[in-house]
Motif scaffolding. Structure first.
Motif, PDB file in Angstrom:
ATOM      1  N   ASP A   1      -5.432  -8.785  -6.688  1.00  0.00           N
ATOM      2  CA  ASP A   1      -4.287  -9.679  -6.564  1.00  0.00           C
ATOM      3  C   ASP A   1      -3.675  -9.540  -5.163  1.00  0.00           C
ATOM      4  O   ASP A   1      -3.549  -8.429  -4.647  1.00  0.00           O
ATOM      5  N   HIS A   2      -3.272 -10.667  -4.549  1.00  0.00           N
ATOM      6  CA  HIS A   2      -2.639 -10.665  -3.218  1.00  0.00           C
ATOM      7  C   HIS A   2      -3.469  -9.974  -2.142  1.00  0.00           C
ATOM      8  O   HIS A   2      -2.939  -9.151  -1.387  1.00  0.00           O
ATOM      9  N   PRO A   3      -4.744 -10.244  -2.020  1.00  0.00           N
ATOM     10  CA  PRO A   3      -5.473  -9.635  -0.902  1.00  0.00           C
ATOM     11  C   PRO A   3      -4.917 -10.177   0.425  1.00  0.00           C
ATOM     12  O   PRO A   3      -4.471 -11.316   0.484  1.00  0.00           O
ATOM     13  N   MET A   4      -4.906  -9.341   1.461  1.00  0.00           N
ATOM     14  CA  MET A   4      -4.414  -9.793   2.772  1.00  0.00           C
ATOM     15  C   MET A   4      -5.622 -10.006   3.678  1.00  0.00           C
ATOM     16  O   MET A   4      -6.332  -9.065   4.023  1.00  0.00           O
ATOM     17  N   LEU A   5      -5.856 -11.261   4.024  1.00  0.00           N
ATOM     18  CA  LEU A   5      -7.017 -11.598   4.851  1.00  0.00           C
ATOM     19  C   LEU A   5      -6.566 -11.812   6.293  1.00  0.00           C
ATOM     20  O   LEU A   5      -5.377 -11.954   6.574  1.00  0.00           O
TER      21      LEU A   5
ATOM     22  N   VAL B   1       0.877  -1.175   0.000  1.00  0.00           N
ATOM     23  CA  VAL B   1       0.000   0.000   0.000  1.00  0.00           C
ATOM     24  C   VAL B   1       0.908   1.215   0.000  1.00  0.00           C
ATOM     25  O   VAL B   1       1.487   1.555   1.037  1.00  0.00           O
ATOM     26  N   GLY B   2       1.067   1.840  -1.144  1.00  0.00           N
ATOM     27  CA  GLY B   2       1.954   2.992  -1.248  1.00  0.00           C
ATOM     28  C   GLY B   2       3.349   2.672  -0.722  1.00  0.00           C
ATOM     29  O   GLY B   2       3.949   3.469   0.004  1.00  0.00           O
ATOM     30  N   GLY B   3       3.849   1.477  -1.014  1.00  0.00           N
ATOM     31  CA  GLY B   3       5.186   1.084  -0.570  1.00  0.00           C
ATOM     32  C   GLY B   3       5.193   0.440   0.812  1.00  0.00           C
ATOM     33  O   GLY B   3       6.208  -0.114   1.237  1.00  0.00           O
ATOM     34  N   ASN B   4       4.081   0.466   1.526  1.00  0.00           N
ATOM     35  CA  ASN B   4       4.001  -0.154   2.859  1.00  0.00           C
ATOM     36  C   ASN B   4       3.525  -1.600   2.695  1.00  0.00           C
ATOM     37  O   ASN B   4       2.406  -1.850   2.251  1.00  0.00           O
ATOM     38  N   ALA B   5       4.407  -2.564   3.049  1.00  0.00           N
ATOM     39  CA  ALA B   5       4.042  -3.973   2.856  1.00  0.00           C
ATOM     40  C   ALA B   5       3.645  -4.639   4.167  1.00  0.00           C
ATOM     41  O   ALA B   5       3.559  -5.869   4.236  1.00  0.00           O
TER      42      ALA B   5
ATOM     43  N   HIS C   1      -2.611 -13.319   9.847  1.00  0.00           N
ATOM     44  CA  HIS C   1      -2.755 -12.786   8.496  1.00  0.00           C
ATOM     45  C   HIS C   1      -2.541 -13.890   7.473  1.00  0.00           C
ATOM     46  O   HIS C   1      -1.577 -14.648   7.561  1.00  0.00           O
ATOM     47  N   LEU C   2      -3.445 -13.972   6.567  1.00  0.00           N
ATOM     48  CA  LEU C   2      -3.329 -14.973   5.508  1.00  0.00           C
ATOM     49  C   LEU C   2      -2.893 -14.247   4.253  1.00  0.00           C
ATOM     50  O   LEU C   2      -3.622 -13.395   3.739  1.00  0.00           O
ATOM     51  N   GLU C   3      -1.691 -14.577   3.837  1.00  0.00           N
ATOM     52  CA  GLU C   3      -1.148 -13.870   2.680  1.00  0.00           C
ATOM     53  C   GLU C   3      -1.315 -14.756   1.467  1.00  0.00           C
ATOM     54  O   GLU C   3      -0.450 -15.565   1.136  1.00  0.00           O
ATOM     55  N   PRO C   4      -2.420 -14.653   0.821  1.00  0.00           N
ATOM     56  CA  PRO C   4      -2.685 -15.594  -0.258  1.00  0.00           C
ATOM     57  C   PRO C   4      -1.909 -15.272  -1.532  1.00  0.00           C
ATOM     58  O   PRO C   4      -1.685 -14.109  -1.847  1.00  0.00           O
ATOM     59  N   ASP C   5      -1.541 -16.353  -2.224  1.00  0.00           N
ATOM     60  CA  ASP C   5      -0.941 -16.157  -3.538  1.00  0.00           C
ATOM     61  C   ASP C   5      -2.083 -16.181  -4.549  1.00  0.00           C
ATOM     62  O   ASP C   5      -1.952 -16.594  -5.669  1.00  0.00           O
TER      63      ASP C   5
ATOM     64  N   ALA D   1      -0.700  -5.505   8.478  1.00  0.00           N
ATOM     65  CA  ALA D   1      -1.847  -4.742   8.990  1.00  0.00           C
ATOM     66  C   ALA D   1      -2.310  -3.704   7.969  1.00  0.00           C
ATOM     67  O   ALA D   1      -3.519  -3.557   7.716  1.00  0.00           O
ATOM     68  N   ALA D   2      -1.339  -2.983   7.354  1.00  0.00           N
ATOM     69  CA  ALA D   2      -1.701  -1.951   6.364  1.00  0.00           C
ATOM     70  C   ALA D   2      -2.350  -2.601   5.144  1.00  0.00           C
ATOM     71  O   ALA D   2      -3.362  -2.117   4.616  1.00  0.00           O
ATOM     72  N   ARG D   3      -1.776  -3.729   4.726  1.00  0.00           N
ATOM     73  CA  ARG D   3      -2.341  -4.414   3.556  1.00  0.00           C
ATOM     74  C   ARG D   3      -3.742  -4.934   3.855  1.00  0.00           C
ATOM     75  O   ARG D   3      -4.624  -4.906   3.005  1.00  0.00           O
ATOM     76  N   HIS D   4      -3.912  -5.406   5.090  1.00  0.00           N
ATOM     77  CA  HIS D   4      -5.243  -5.922   5.443  1.00  0.00           C
ATOM     78  C   HIS D   4      -6.276  -4.790   5.431  1.00  0.00           C
ATOM     79  O   HIS D   4      -7.378  -4.962   4.881  1.00  0.00           O
TER      80      HIS D   4
END
Ligand code: SF4
Length: 375
Positions: free
Chosen positions: A140-144, A108-112, A154-158, A115-118
């Protein structure tokens, strides 16, 4: 009296929390009756490291080769804004997708940070859930996120969450091949279970934001290489039963209080005796704490749980370790010694074991004749 989260954190001690992922959550359903695994996973204990500390090392569960192959295939299918994937969705699944938008949620704007992605994922997916247009949208790559043992996992799906006609579909890209229309059953089952974990997590997310969970389809799209090429092929699979199994197992993990309450108040599975992690805790101490949590070993554990060698060693000599089917075929007798004794005639059968003894002796005589003939 401590709450469950505090007790689980105490059990883990100074060790870094090992986060679960869709693969490990899916593996939980392989042996739903096992309390030991539920407690260890809810506490975030690294079972691989714990197994090594007590002398029961299990090999790493995924080869580097398989991981690299999977990454390369996924990159290929997702290249150029998921061009290959869209072709598959249009042609093979007969979806009329005129226009598709694409959002990559990897940063998200360079923040990986997870929590930010979720937060970003929730924002985009709930916004998309409220849109009424029929256009396709790829995330693509939603963070659940799921809460397990009081901690956010956090589930980091491919994978890709694909919204079409008001519904979200989970798209899983896997690297095992489909040859002549057939894929390895175990790999397909594992992929279905993992996809079910994502369906469950997405449903939890939309539900907590006021949407019906039915906007997340129970049909998932599985994409694999076809035959011996890298050409992708897609199939739709209904994972309703798996979603229900995952939900049941995660509910069980919220009810671990009574199991943890039966453990000694100072019980810990920390591999270290000191906070600086210089003094290893004796293996026997760790084993005796482990034994205070009931296990339920089945042969399937060998392919699904890092504690399998330890749990199998506890069951040595028991017919339960051979699996339910073998145990039933051995007349439900509990110990291997009892089976051998009755089969070889060195043990006098009890009154209600006469028929069992006759069958076992018959089987033993066939075995002896066969091996004798071979010799
Ligand atoms: S290996 Fe042990 S801890 Fe893991 S699921 Fe099987 S019985 Fe439970």
């Amino acid at each position: 009296m401590h709450d469950l989260k505090t007790r689980l954190d105490m059990l883990r001690g100074s060790e870094k929390r090992k986060n679960l992922n869709a693969r490990s959550i899916a593996a939980l359903t392989a042996n739903p009756g096992c309390r030991r695994r539920s407690v260890l996973d809810a506490a975030g204990i690294d079972k691989q490291l714990l197994g090594s500390a007590i002398g029961f090392v299990m090999p790493a569960d995924q080869s580097q080769f398989a991981l690299s192959r999977g990454t390369a295939f996924e990159a290929q299918v997702k290249a150029n804004g998921c061009a290959q994937l869209l072709t598959l969705l249009r042609e093979k699944l007969e979806l009329e997708l005129a226009e598709v938008s694409y959002d990559d949620l990897e940063t998200v704007g360079g923040n990986a940070s997870p929590a930010a992605r979720h937060r970003h994922t929730v924002q985009l997916l709930t916004q998309a859930g409220s849109l009424v247009d029929e256009g396709g949208t790829l995330f693509d790559h939603p963070m659940l996120e799921l809460t397990i043992g009081g901690h956010p996992v956090h589930l980091e799906p491919d994978l890709i969450a694909f919204r079409f006609a008001g519904k979200f579909y989970i798209v899983e890209i896997k690297s095992f091949a489909v040859v002549d229309g057939q894929a390895p059953a175990a790999s397909v089952a594992a992929a279905e279970l993992q996809a079910a974990v994502y369906v469950h997590a997405m449903r939890e997310m939309v539900r907590s934001h006021g949407f019906s969970e039915q906007i997340v389809a129970s049909e998932v799209v599985l994409v694999c290489p076809q035959d011996f090429s890298n050409r992708p092929v897609a199939v739709k699979i209904d994972v309703t039963n798996h979603v229900n199994a995952v939900r049941r197992q995660l509910k069980r993990m919220q009810r671990l209080d009574s199991i943890v309450a039966m453990m000694p108040a100072d019980a810990t599975l920390d591999r270290w005796s000191d906070p600086r992690q210089l003094d290893p805790r004796p293996a026997e101490e760790l084993k005796s704490t482990l034994r205070t949590i009931e296990a339920h070993y089945v042969p399937q554990c060998l392919g699904a749980c890092e504690m399998a060698k330890f749990c199998r060693s506890e069951e040595r000599g028991s017919t339960a370790a051979l699996g339910r089917q073998v145990r039933e075929e051995l007349c439900g007798l509990e110990s291997v010694a009892e089976v051998v004794g009755l089969a070889t005639g060195t043990r006098i059968p009890a009154e209600d074991q006469a028929e069992h003894a006759r069958l076992l002796q018959l089987a033993y005589s066939y075995r002896t004749a066969f091996l004798g003939g071979a010799a």
